[in-house]
Structures are given as C-alpha cells and as structure tokens.
Write a protein that holds these residues in place. Structure first.
Motif, PDB file in Angstrom:
ATOM      1  N   PRO A  57       0.820  -1.211   0.000  1.00 32.89           N
ATOM      2  CA  PRO A  57       0.000   0.000   0.000  1.00 32.89           C
ATOM      3  C   PRO A  57       0.855   1.262   0.000  1.00 32.89           C
ATOM      4  O   PRO A  57       2.048   1.222   0.300  1.00 32.89           O
ATOM      5  CB  PRO A  57      -0.768  -0.127   1.317  1.00 32.89           C
ATOM      6  CG  PRO A  57       0.193  -0.842   2.216  1.00 32.89           C
ATOM      7  CD  PRO A  57       0.987  -1.764   1.359  1.00 32.89           C
ATOM      8  N   ALA A  58       0.213   2.379  -0.353  1.00 30.92           N
ATOM      9  CA  ALA A  58       0.875   3.675  -0.214  1.00 30.92           C
ATOM     10  C   ALA A  58       0.693   4.148   1.227  1.00 30.92           C
ATOM     11  O   ALA A  58      -0.318   3.855   1.846  1.00 30.92           O
ATOM     12  CB  ALA A  58       0.257   4.678  -1.181  1.00 30.92           C
ATOM     13  N   PRO A  59       1.671   4.839   1.759  1.00 26.08           N
ATOM     14  CA  PRO A  59       1.530   5.320   3.134  1.00 26.08           C
ATOM     15  C   PRO A  59       0.438   6.371   3.303  1.00 26.08           C
ATOM     16  O   PRO A  59      -0.033   6.606   4.405  1.00 26.08           O
ATOM     17  CB  PRO A  59       2.914   5.913   3.460  1.00 26.08           C
ATOM     18  CG  PRO A  59       3.565   6.134   2.143  1.00 26.08           C
ATOM     19  CD  PRO A  59       3.003   5.147   1.195  1.00 26.08           C
ATOM     20  N   ALA A  60       0.017   7.015   2.234  1.00 23.00           N
ATOM     21  CA  ALA A  60      -1.010   8.059   2.339  1.00 23.00           C
ATOM     22  C   ALA A  60      -2.317   7.478   2.829  1.00 23.00           C
ATOM     23  O   ALA A  60      -2.768   6.440   2.368  1.00 23.00           O
ATOM     24  CB  ALA A  60      -1.211   8.718   0.981  1.00 23.00           C
ATOM     25  N   ASP A  61      -2.927   8.170   3.784  1.00 25.09           N
ATOM     26  CA  ASP A  61      -4.210   7.723   4.318  1.00 25.09           C
ATOM     27  C   ASP A  61      -5.287   8.625   3.737  1.00 25.09           C
ATOM     28  O   ASP A  61      -5.433   9.782   4.133  1.00 25.09           O
ATOM     29  CB  ASP A  61      -4.177   7.828   5.850  1.00 25.09           C
ATOM     30  CG  ASP A  61      -5.508   7.491   6.463  1.00 25.09           C
ATOM     31  OD1 ASP A  61      -5.678   7.747   7.675  1.00 25.09           O
ATOM     32  OD2 ASP A  61      -6.395   6.988   5.740  1.00 25.09           O
ATOM     33  N   ASN A  62      -6.048   8.084   2.804  1.00 29.04           N
ATOM     34  CA  ASN A  62      -7.069   8.895   2.134  1.00 29.04           C
ATOM     35  C   ASN A  62      -8.423   8.625   2.752  1.00 29.04           C
ATOM     36  O   ASN A  62      -9.242   7.888   2.219  1.00 29.04           O
ATOM     37  CB  ASN A  62      -7.087   8.565   0.635  1.00 29.04           C
ATOM     38  CG  ASN A  62      -7.996   9.519  -0.116  1.00 29.04           C
ATOM     39  OD1 ASN A  62      -8.454  10.520   0.436  1.00 29.04           O
ATOM     40  ND2 ASN A  62      -8.264   9.208  -1.373  1.00 29.04           N
ATOM     41  N   SER A  63      -8.626   9.204   3.920  1.00 30.53           N
ATOM     42  CA  SER A  63      -9.914   8.952   4.563  1.00 30.53           C
ATOM     43  C   SER A  63     -10.757  10.214   4.525  1.00 30.53           C
ATOM     44  O   SER A  63     -10.327  11.276   4.086  1.00 30.53           O
ATOM     45  CB  SER A  63      -9.694   8.505   6.005  1.00 30.53           C
ATOM     46  OG  SER A  63      -8.870   9.447   6.663  1.00 30.53           O
ATOM     47  N   TRP A  64     -11.974  10.043   5.032  1.00 35.43           N
ATOM     48  CA  TRP A  64     -12.846  11.191   5.144  1.00 35.43           C
ATOM     49  C   TRP A  64     -12.257  12.186   6.131  1.00 35.43           C
ATOM     50  O   TRP A  64     -11.599  11.808   7.103  1.00 35.43           O
ATOM     51  CB  TRP A  64     -14.216  10.741   5.675  1.00 35.43           C
ATOM     52  CG  TRP A  64     -15.232  10.562   4.599  1.00 35.43           C
ATOM     53  CD1 TRP A  64     -15.441  11.373   3.540  1.00 35.43           C
ATOM     54  CD2 TRP A  64     -16.178   9.514   4.503  1.00 35.43           C
ATOM     55  NE1 TRP A  64     -16.471  10.899   2.785  1.00 35.43           N
ATOM     56  CE2 TRP A  64     -16.950   9.746   3.344  1.00 35.43           C
ATOM     57  CE3 TRP A  64     -16.472   8.397   5.280  1.00 35.43           C
ATOM     58  CZ2 TRP A  64     -17.983   8.900   2.943  1.00 35.43           C
ATOM     59  CZ3 TRP A  64     -17.502   7.556   4.876  1.00 35.43           C
ATOM     60  CH2 TRP A  64     -18.248   7.807   3.721  1.00 35.43           C
ATOM     61  N   ALA A  65     -12.549  13.455   5.860  1.00 31.15           N
ATOM     62  CA  ALA A  65     -12.074  14.482   6.771  1.00 31.15           C
ATOM     63  C   ALA A  65     -13.011  15.671   6.710  1.00 31.15           C
ATOM     64  O   ALA A  65     -13.911  15.716   5.871  1.00 31.15           O
ATOM     65  CB  ALA A  65     -10.662  14.907   6.389  1.00 31.15           C
ATOM     66  N   ILE A  66     -12.779  16.617   7.610  1.00 30.57           N
ATOM     67  CA  ILE A  66     -13.504  17.886   7.545  1.00 30.57           C
ATOM     68  C   ILE A  66     -12.487  18.975   7.262  1.00 30.57           C
ATOM     69  O   ILE A  66     -11.432  19.054   7.900  1.00 30.57           O
ATOM     70  CB  ILE A  66     -14.241  18.167   8.869  1.00 30.57           C
ATOM     71  CG1 ILE A  66     -15.305  17.090   9.108  1.00 30.57           C
ATOM     72  CG2 ILE A  66     -14.892  19.544   8.838  1.00 30.57           C
ATOM     73  CD1 ILE A  66     -16.084  17.264  10.416  1.00 30.57           C
ATOM     74  N   TYR A  88     -11.770  14.565   1.316  1.00 32.50           N
ATOM     75  CA  TYR A  88     -10.868  13.429   1.428  1.00 32.50           C
ATOM     76  C   TYR A  88      -9.484  13.987   1.714  1.00 32.50           C
ATOM     77  O   TYR A  88      -9.121  15.031   1.189  1.00 32.50           O
ATOM     78  CB  TYR A  88     -10.836  12.596   0.154  1.00 32.50           C
ATOM     79  CG  TYR A  88     -12.098  11.822  -0.094  1.00 32.50           C
ATOM     80  CD1 TYR A  88     -12.859  12.075  -1.219  1.00 32.50           C
ATOM     81  CD2 TYR A  88     -12.529  10.857   0.796  1.00 32.50           C
ATOM     82  CE1 TYR A  88     -14.025  11.375  -1.455  1.00 32.50           C
ATOM     83  CE2 TYR A  88     -13.688  10.149   0.568  1.00 32.50           C
ATOM     84  CZ  TYR A  88     -14.439  10.408  -0.560  1.00 32.50           C
ATOM     85  OH  TYR A  88     -15.595   9.722  -0.791  1.00 32.50           O
ATOM     86  N   THR A  89      -8.720  13.272   2.493  1.00 29.04           N
ATOM     87  CA  THR A  89      -7.445  13.851   2.909  1.00 29.04           C
ATOM     88  C   THR A  89      -6.495  14.077   1.737  1.00 29.04           C
ATOM     89  O   THR A  89      -5.620  14.922   1.804  1.00 29.04           O
ATOM     90  CB  THR A  89      -6.749  12.959   3.954  1.00 29.04           C
ATOM     91  OG1 THR A  89      -6.755  11.609   3.476  1.00 29.04           O
ATOM     92  CG2 THR A  89      -7.466  13.023   5.284  1.00 29.04           C
ATOM     93  N   THR A  90      -6.680  13.336   0.653  1.00 24.59           N
ATOM     94  CA  THR A  90      -5.767  13.544  -0.476  1.00 24.59           C
ATOM     95  C   THR A  90      -6.330  14.462  -1.546  1.00 24.59           C
ATOM     96  O   THR A  90      -5.745  14.607  -2.620  1.00 24.59           O
ATOM     97  CB  THR A  90      -5.414  12.206  -1.160  1.00 24.59           C
ATOM     98  OG1 THR A  90      -6.628  11.620  -1.618  1.00 24.59           O
ATOM     99  CG2 THR A  90      -4.696  11.282  -0.215  1.00 24.59           C
ATOM    100  N   ASP A  91      -7.442  15.116  -1.271  1.00 21.03           N
ATOM    101  CA  ASP A  91      -8.053  15.974  -2.283  1.00 21.03           C
ATOM    102  C   ASP A  91      -7.079  17.015  -2.813  1.00 21.03           C
ATOM    103  O   ASP A  91      -6.396  17.698  -2.052  1.00 21.03           O
ATOM    104  CB  ASP A  91      -9.270  16.707  -1.690  1.00 21.03           C
ATOM    105  CG  ASP A  91     -10.553  15.947  -1.940  1.00 21.03           C
ATOM    106  OD1 ASP A  91     -11.456  16.022  -1.110  1.00 21.03           O
ATOM    107  OD2 ASP A  91     -10.635  15.279  -2.998  1.00 21.03           O
TER     108      ASP A  91
END
Lengths: 279, 378, 309
Positions: A97-106, A193-196
């Motif tokens: 996996p990539a280390p980036a965590d693309n989760s929901w965020a505000i 999304y955190t990677t937006d």
C-alpha cells in the motif's frame, strides 16, 4: 490483462501509473480506467472481467461485513486483515500500500480556521460547542454513515444541528469543497478526502484527526491471484512506486489533475520519470 | 416607418440578444479548473474589434424589425442574423485566445450565460427569418450546413483552443474518440437487436390482435422503470449467469428493452394502417399471406416503421449516456466524471457530442424516410 | 361454369346467405342484384373463398372449389372490387402484371399483355404504364382494376359493384366498355350490383337476392314480365317496369319498313326506350330510322312499341 480504476481523480492517477509501469515492462495491458463506482469495479474484479485495480484498505470493512472491527483504525493491522481475508475468500492479492491515508475528513475555510486558531478536530469541537458559526456541506452518505460524521462526533464530543448542515446528494467532495471555498449559502466547512487536490487551491484547511476516529484508507493495487501467478514480477514493479506515495505527494498530483486540468496519464508519467521509476 | 415594430418576434429577440450580450457574462475567467470564473463582458474580454460590427448588425436587425415586410427585408434579416451569429461565435474564440495568451496555463476561460443566451436568440432569429421567407428544404439545409461548416472550419483552424471546453478535450483526446466510438457501437448493437426482436413481434401482434394488450402492456411497463434503476438491476443477474462485458452486456440489454416499445408499436401501426381494401384485393387476386406481408404490408407500412426507428435511435443515443454509470463507457463517462469533479466543461464534453450525434441521426433517418415517401400513396 | 348448390353462410345464429343455388352458363354475364344486406357480396366472395361457406358446394368448371388450393383458385379468377384496391406503391404496369408474375409468365409475355390490356381498356399505354395509382382519376383506376382482373386471361370474372364509386357519366362509359370486352372475350362474368338498371343493361341472366335467399333467377325479360313476387316487381322498377322492358330491345328489332320523312333519324341500335323518349320530345308518334351510313331504312311508330313481339 485488464487494468481498471474507480471513476474518481485519484483512481485515474493511480490507474495510469499502474498501466504505464506494466506496459513499460512489456506486459500487454487493456486499460479500462475510470470504469465506475466502487461496487461496479469490485464486482467486475470478483467476476474476473478485470484483473487489477487500486482499492483502499479501509473498504475491507464493507466487503467483509466487519464494520466494528477496531483493526481498521490502525494502518498496519487493517492492511494485514484485508489482505488475509481477500486471499482466503476470493483469491485476490493485496500488493504493497501507499503510506497516504485517504480517509474522510472535515476541511474549513483557511480564513475562519486561522481566525479561530483551529488546526485539529479537537479544536473544531471546542469551536462548535462554544457556539461558533458553522455550516458544513456534506453528502448524505457522510452525514448518515456510522463510520463518517457520527464517528467524528462521538470521538470528539460535538454535535452538528440540522441547520448547521447542508446535505448534498452524491458522494463527491468536489461540490462540497467548492461550496466552502466560494462561501455558497454560508458554507464555511466541507466534507473532504485527505488527499483531495483542491484543498490548497480553494484555500481550505484540513482539520487533523488526532484521535483516529476515521478508518484508515490506504490505496493499494489488488490483483486476481491467478493473474499474479502468471506475472509474478508485477509485485516488484508496483511496490516501490506505491510506497513512495505520501499524503503530500498525492495531494499535489491530484491538484495537477483536478485544478490544473492536466491529463491523468501525463501527470502519472511525469511523476514516474521524475522519480526514476521509469524513463 | 411605423412606430410599432412590424416584426414583433424579431424585435423581442434582438432586444433580448443585445441585452444578454451586453450585460450578461460573455466569458468567465477562472484561475483554475475548480473555482468559478470572474464574469467578463465582450469588450472586457478583448473583443473590441468584433464589438463594433456586432453592434452594427444588432442595430440593423433592430431597424429591420420596424421595416415593411418584403422579400428584400426578409433576406436582409436572414443575412444579418447569420452574420451576427457567426461573428458572435467567432468572437468567443478570439476572446478566449486573447485572455489565455497573457495568463498562466491553468487558467480556464468558460463561455458565460450571456454568450449562450445571445446564441440562442440569434439562432431563433435565423429560424424565424427562414420561416418568414417560406424557405423550402434546400435553403434551410444550406443555411444549417453553412453554419455547421463555418463553426467546424473555425474549430479545425484551432480558433477555439483558448476555451476551457477545448482544453478539456485536448487533455483527453484519445479517450474522447474511443468513448465516442464505443457509444456508437452500443447504440448500433442495441437498435439492431431491438429491430431483430421488435419488428417480428410487431408483425405478430398485427396478425394476432388478441396478443396486443398483453404485449403492449408489458412493454409500457418497461418504459416506466427509471433507466438508472434498470441498468443497475441487470448487473446482478447477469454476473450470476457469467455474462461478461463489464457493463456492455447489461447496458445493451437495458437499451434493447427500452427500444422495443417504439419499434413494436410502429411496426404494428404500419401494418394495420394499410388500407384494408388493398389487402382484400391482394388476397382476391391470389397473393399468399406471406406474399401480402412482404410485398404489400411491409412496403406500405415502411414510413411509419421508419418514424419509429428514428425515435428509437435518438432515444438510444441519449440513454446510452446513462450506461457509463455501470461501466459500459461511452460519452456518458465524461458526463459523470464531470459531475464528480464539478467540472462543467467536462460534462459539456460528453453532453454536446451526444446532442449533435442525436441531431445527426435524426436528420439522416428523416432523409431516408423522405426517400421512401416520394414514391407511393397519399 | 359457375354452379352454386345449397350455399349457406352463417354468422352465429344469423344466416347472411341461406341455401342459395343457381348456375351461370359459360360465357354468360350474370348480375347478382338485391338491396343492401341481401348477401350478394358474401355469395360472390364465397366463390373465390375469401369467405368460406358454412354449407353447400360451389363448382367452377365442374371442380369443387373447396378442393382447389386457395391461391391457385384465385389466380384463375379475375377479381375486381368497388374500391379497386390497386397497390399504391406499384406502378400501373406492375399492378396489372400482379397475377401473370405470380404465375411466373416470361417477362416479355407480361410486357406484351400489359400493352394489350391497357389498349383494351382504352388507355394510352405509353402515358399510363409508369404512373402510380394516385396519379390517375377514379374512372381510370377502375379501368386498371378491370385490366388487372383480366391480366392472366381467366375464364371467370368476379366483380363486386366495381362502378359503384364513380360518377354517372364514367359509370356509363365503363359499362359500355365492359359489355364490349365481354362480347369480345366471351368470359363468364358474375357481377354484383344494387343498381337494377345496370343489371338490366348488361346481364344475360339476373339472380335477385333478399335477406340471404335467392328470390328469382332468370333473364331480364323474365324478371320484368314474370316477377316472382311483389318484392321482385318493386325492386325491378315497380310502375316503371314497362319502360325498363322497352330498354331491353332495340329499334332494329321492331323496325317498320315503311319510311317517313323527318330529320335526326334514330339509329338502328338505339334502344326502344330512347325511341319513346324522342317521340315524347318531338311530339311525333312516328320517327325515321337510318343505318350507320345515314341511309334511311324505315321508321318506328308508337304502335310498334306496344305491339306483341
């Protein structure tokens, strides 16, 4: 072999990288990128109509009906769990996996966040409970799904009233981010999304999820076991590239596509060349 | 000259066109793809050279709306409105190029609502002028062809490259053409299968009226199912059956189901619409029922049948956009990507070709139908 | 040639044709008359099996029509209807050629036949051959209908009120045409009409029907002089029967060799009814008669009209 991806921007990016890398090593690839939403692409893989696509570790919770398993909040444990389950039940292999965590965020408007010194969701909770003006644009799924807004609310101890929510149909963050960025209907916060890629451009700031209320979603290539057996070198080709994709890098690459309008395959190839993964 | 405009339609349209053109946003200038652009009027957007001739043409049309209605004034009206329309569109391309020349590459110049409103009004004026001239088919066809040719020539010469729509296209050129091809194949496959099933079914119902209510009832019911739902519903049973094609199979099946009703109905209407005395005479002189079907009923029913085929094709072109939702590809891919990314130009990249494709198919089939009309019966 | 025996057609409880029996001799022109709803069209359409009888037999040239395959039966019979029913999407030539082509005639024979028939119905082949039905007048279309019926040279013609939809002048012209064609070709013709005068003018034999039954069958003279009942008498002309009788004969039949002076002599083939009409108009009880060349050949007097023949 058939390489696909989900219909969103990041899917196009990761999918293009995979296609470019495999073709660069002489593997014949039929590209069906941006095929559709998660359900469509996952079904297609299970049915053997496609062979490889980038998926997120956290989605294992939905695929295997284990929403309440705490493993999903830990990147390492989540990855191990979904890898084991998918191999055992579906003969699908999860590669690195990539280390980036693309989760929901505000995300919040930068001017508001700076004015009230808000950097984490804890600060945000304090701001809301203290009577601060908030209008959050979000999708219905984000508002209702127990893993999304309710998870934030229970972890950080705040509650948004109906009047503080602007609910949109459809799950994409582009509309919500744009609403906050342009202050439409008084919106000053948005589901993200955190990677937006749009965050910086629209002058929005992510609020950090220190307490790990969110499930971890790390992108990883998943491939059908039989196809990997035919091309075992794929693992070695894709691993270093995915491991290099940090959160910041993904945000920048996504921004080039979403904000600057560059073609996903061009951005992917440029990244691969610039980092020595491909000529 | 009268104090009231003689041609009120022209008067109203030109007033709206000028107002929208002058006051509305001609283009919107955005620093990148994600934010809304700042609205700019024609002269702000570097259209100084075109503004004067456009103003003159607008004034001429305004004057013409007061003039006595003769063939000369009507022709003048057609000429002025055509020139204005083409010049307006030309100006859009020029402004975009001018603005892009001095701006960073991420800048997006989109067409504003003022542009579209004025295009619409000018197009209506052209149509009105053709109507008042009582123009026969050839003149109408030439006018449309001239407009299309002029715009195509400008596009091919790269005149519109500064517009955001052109930038979206440029970023996806190969994908665009492959999705367009896929879209056409989906439509052709669906219509061909619907024909193969629907036409014999229509003949069957014409021969056996008792079967009519049942068959038409079922087909009508099918039409009421929302297309998105039907596309989605078909995936599960089809994958259980092991039918592949990632979305092409369920998409084609759904499209066929939607296309059946018009084909069955129009085949049936074509056959039952044949004068019964002709059928009686045909039987009486000794034609077998099969011969009557092929030599009398089908040829005479052809115009109605072709009308049904026209409806079905245009409908299928539009519905195939939805097929992109289930992974079937086609122009709908751009529409849904555009919706997801809130990039309206990407939506246009999918929607505009779909509309043009539908118009072209409609026109081509109308032409074919007209060829058959020339022969027989009133 | 055509023989009906006990022919019946029932629709539910009602019999629209009830036990009808008569025979049409070969080469005869038989008119089938009666008021609307008398079953005459139904009877006609049972001969070429467009309607199948509920009971009885029909023989064509001695063969039971029920035993002949229906399409080959119909291709042997000429069929002409009131609305003509030409195929609107075919040229006149193709319309006429329908049955010959079904019978697989060689193409040059078909072409020759088309020319022949168009001439027979007195239309210019060159002008009309390539036209479409909607380009012709009603009368011309019906001539083509007759031509199409004659195309394959059938022995029998069935005609269902073919001139009913035309104006009186065209109707009269076409009646004369048909009579001429009948005389020239000797075909057997069964002709349905509700117009008594038309039947009297053209037919060798008349079958009169009412409510599905055959009321009387005989020559025009028989029906006029010996009507079977009041219905027949009234239908054939009621109080005008005598005048209609006069229409059956010609001046030549009652010519008086004595010549009389006078202008505008009658022709030899003029009908006695015309002679009577002229006498009334000219207020003369005796009129001169001359032949085709104009030479006086005698006279005809009012007395001659009422004399026993």
């Amino acid at each position: 072999m058939v390489v696909a991806s989900k219909i969103d921007t990041e899917g196009a990016l990761l999918g293009s990288m995979i296609v470019a890398l495999l073709r660069g090593r002489g593997i014949a690839v039929d590209s069906r990128l941006q095929l559709g939403p998660t359900q469509i692409v996952r079904q297609a893989l299970l049915a053997g109509q496609i062979d490889l696509y980038p998926e997120y570790t956290g989605n294992g919770a939905i695929f295997f009906n284990r929403e309440n398993d705490p493993a999903w909040h830990d990147p390492a444990r989540g990855y191990v769990l979904v890898k084991q389950l998918d191999r055992a039940q579906n003969d699908i292999v999860w590669l690195a996996p990539a280390p980036a965590d693309n989760s929901w965020a505000i995300a919040m408007r930068r001017d508001v966040a700076q004015k009230h010194r808000l950097t984490t969701l804890e600060d945000f909770a304090g701001y809301v409970n203290g009577g601060g003006t908030v209008k959050l644009a979000a999708s219905a799924e984000f508002v209702d799904s127990p893993g999304a807004l309710p998870a934030f609310e229970s972890a950080y101890g705040f509650r948004l009233a109906r009047g503080q929510l602007l609910t949109l149909v459809g799950g994409d963050t582009s509309a919500t981010l744009r609403a906050a960025g342009e202050g439409i209907s008084g919106v000053n916060a948005a589901m993200a999304y955190t990677t937006d890629g749009a965050l910086a451009v629209l002058k929005l700031q992510l609020l950090a999820d220190d307490k790990r209320a969110q499930t971890v979603y790390q992108p990883a290539p998943i491939i059908r076991g039989t196809v990997l057996a035919q091309h075992p070198e794929i693992e070695a080709i894709l691993d270093p590239v995915f491991r290099s994709l940090t959160l910041t890098r993904l945000q920048q690459l996504n921004a080039k596509i979403a904000a600057d309008g560059e073609e996903a395959s061009a951005v992917a190839s440029a990244y691969l060349s610039a980092n020595g993964f491909q000529k | 000259m009268n104090s009231m405009p003689r041609n009120r339609v022209l008067f109203a349209l030109i007033i709206v066109a000028v107002a929208a053109g002058a006051l509305g946003s001609f283009v919107a200038d955005a620093p990148n793809r994600l934010v809304s652009g700042q609205p700019l009027g024609l002269w702000q957007a570097g259209g100084a050279t075109t503004a004067l001739p456009l103003a003159l043409l607008g004034a001429a049309l305004l004057v013409l709306s007061f003039a006595r209605i003769t063939r000369a004034t009507r022709l003048a009206g057609l000429g002025c409105s055509l020139a204005a329309l083409l010049l307006w569109i030309f100006a859009a391309g020029s402004s975009a190029s001018a603005l892009m020349a001095a701006a960073p590459p991420a800048t997006r110049i989109a067409l504003g609502w003022g542009f579209w409103a004025t295009v619409f009004c000018l197009a209506m004026i052209v149509l009105d002028a053709l109507q008042r001239l009582d123009a026969h088919g050839l003149l109408r066809l030439s006018t449309v062809a001239a407009i299309v040719a002029a715009i195509a020539a400008m596009a091919l010469a790269g005149h519109f490259d500064g517009l955001s729509l052109a930038r979206e296209y440029a970023a996806r050129r190969s994908a665009f053409w492959s999705e367009l091809e896929r879209h056409c194949w989906l439509v052709l496959a669906a219509v061909a299968i619907a024909l193969a099933i629907g036409a014999p079914l229509g003949v069957f119902v014409a021969r056996r009226p008792s079967a009519g209510p049942g068959i038409f009832g079922a087909l009508n019911l099918m039409q009421t199912i929302p297309s998105v739902a039907l596309f989605g519903l078909l995936i599960a049973p089809l994958s259980a059956l092991g039918v592949g094609g990632i979305g092409a199979a369920p998409a084609i099946i759904a499209l066929v189901l939607y296309s059946l009703l018009p084909i069955v109905r129009n085949t049936h209407a074509g056959i039952t619409g044949v004068d019964p005395t002709v059928i009686d005479a045909a039987s009486g002189v000794g034609l077998t029922p099969t011969q009557i079907l092929w030599r009398v009923e089908l040829p005479l029913g052809l115009p109605v049948f072709l009308a049904g085929l026209r409806i079905v094709t245009v409908q299928a072109i539009g519905l195939t956009v939805i097929a992109a939702l289930i992974g079937a590809g086609g122009l709908g891919s751009f529409v849904f990507q555009g919706i997801g990314q809130y990039a309206l130009d990407l939506v246009l990249l999918g929607a505009l070709p779909t509309i043009l494709l539908a118009l072209a198919a409609d026109f081509a089939l109308a032409l074919i139908a007209a060829c058959f009309e020339r022969n027989p019966a009133p | 040639m055509i023989e009906l025996r006990g022919v019946t057609k029932r629709y539910g409880a009602r019999a629209s044709v009830n036990d009808v029996s008569f025979a049409v001799a070969e080469g005869a022109f038989c008119a089938l008359v009666g008021p609307s709803g008398s079953g005459k069209s139904t009877t006609l359409r049972m001969i070429n099996r467009l309607i199948e009888p509920s009971a009885g037999t029909i023989r064509l040239g001695g063969e039971d029509v029920a035993t002949i395959p229906v399409e080959s039966l119909r291709r042997r019979i000429g069929y002409a209807i009131q609305s003509v029913g030409l195929f609107p999407h075919w040229t006149i030539a193709d319309n006429i050629a329908t049955v010959p082509r079904l019978l697989k005639w060689p193409e040059d024979r078909v072409r020759a036949r088309i020319e022949e028939l168009l001439t027979l119905v007195r239309l210019d082949p060159g002008a009309v051959r390539a036209k479409y039905p909607h380009q012709l007048s009603g009368g011309q279309q019906q001539r083509i209908g007759v031509a199409r019926a004659l195309a394959a040279d059938p022995d029998v013609l069935l005609m269902d009120e073919p001139f009913g939809a035309l104006d009186p002048i065209t109707r009269e012209a076409l009646r004369l045409e048909l009579a001429r064609i009948h005389k020239a070709t000797g075909k057997t013709i069964l002709f349905v009409t509700h117009d008594v005068d038309e039947a009297l003018q053209m037919a060798d034999a008349i079958a009169i029907m009412r409510d599905g039954r055959l009321v009387q069958f005989g020559t025009p003279s028989d029906l006029l002089t010996k009507p079977a009942d009041d219905f027949v008498r009234d239908f054939m002309g009621g109080s005008a029967l005598g005048l209609k009788l006069l229409a059956l004969e010609r001046v030549a039949d009652r010519l008086n060799p004595e010549t009389v002076p006078g202008e505008a002599p009658l022709a030899l083939d003029a009908r006695l009814s015309e002679a009577l009409s002229q006498m009334v108009l000219r207020r003369a009880d005796r009129l001169p008669v001359s032949d085709d060349a104009g030479k006086p050949v005698g006279s005809i007097a009012l007395r001659d009209l009422v004399a026993r023949s």
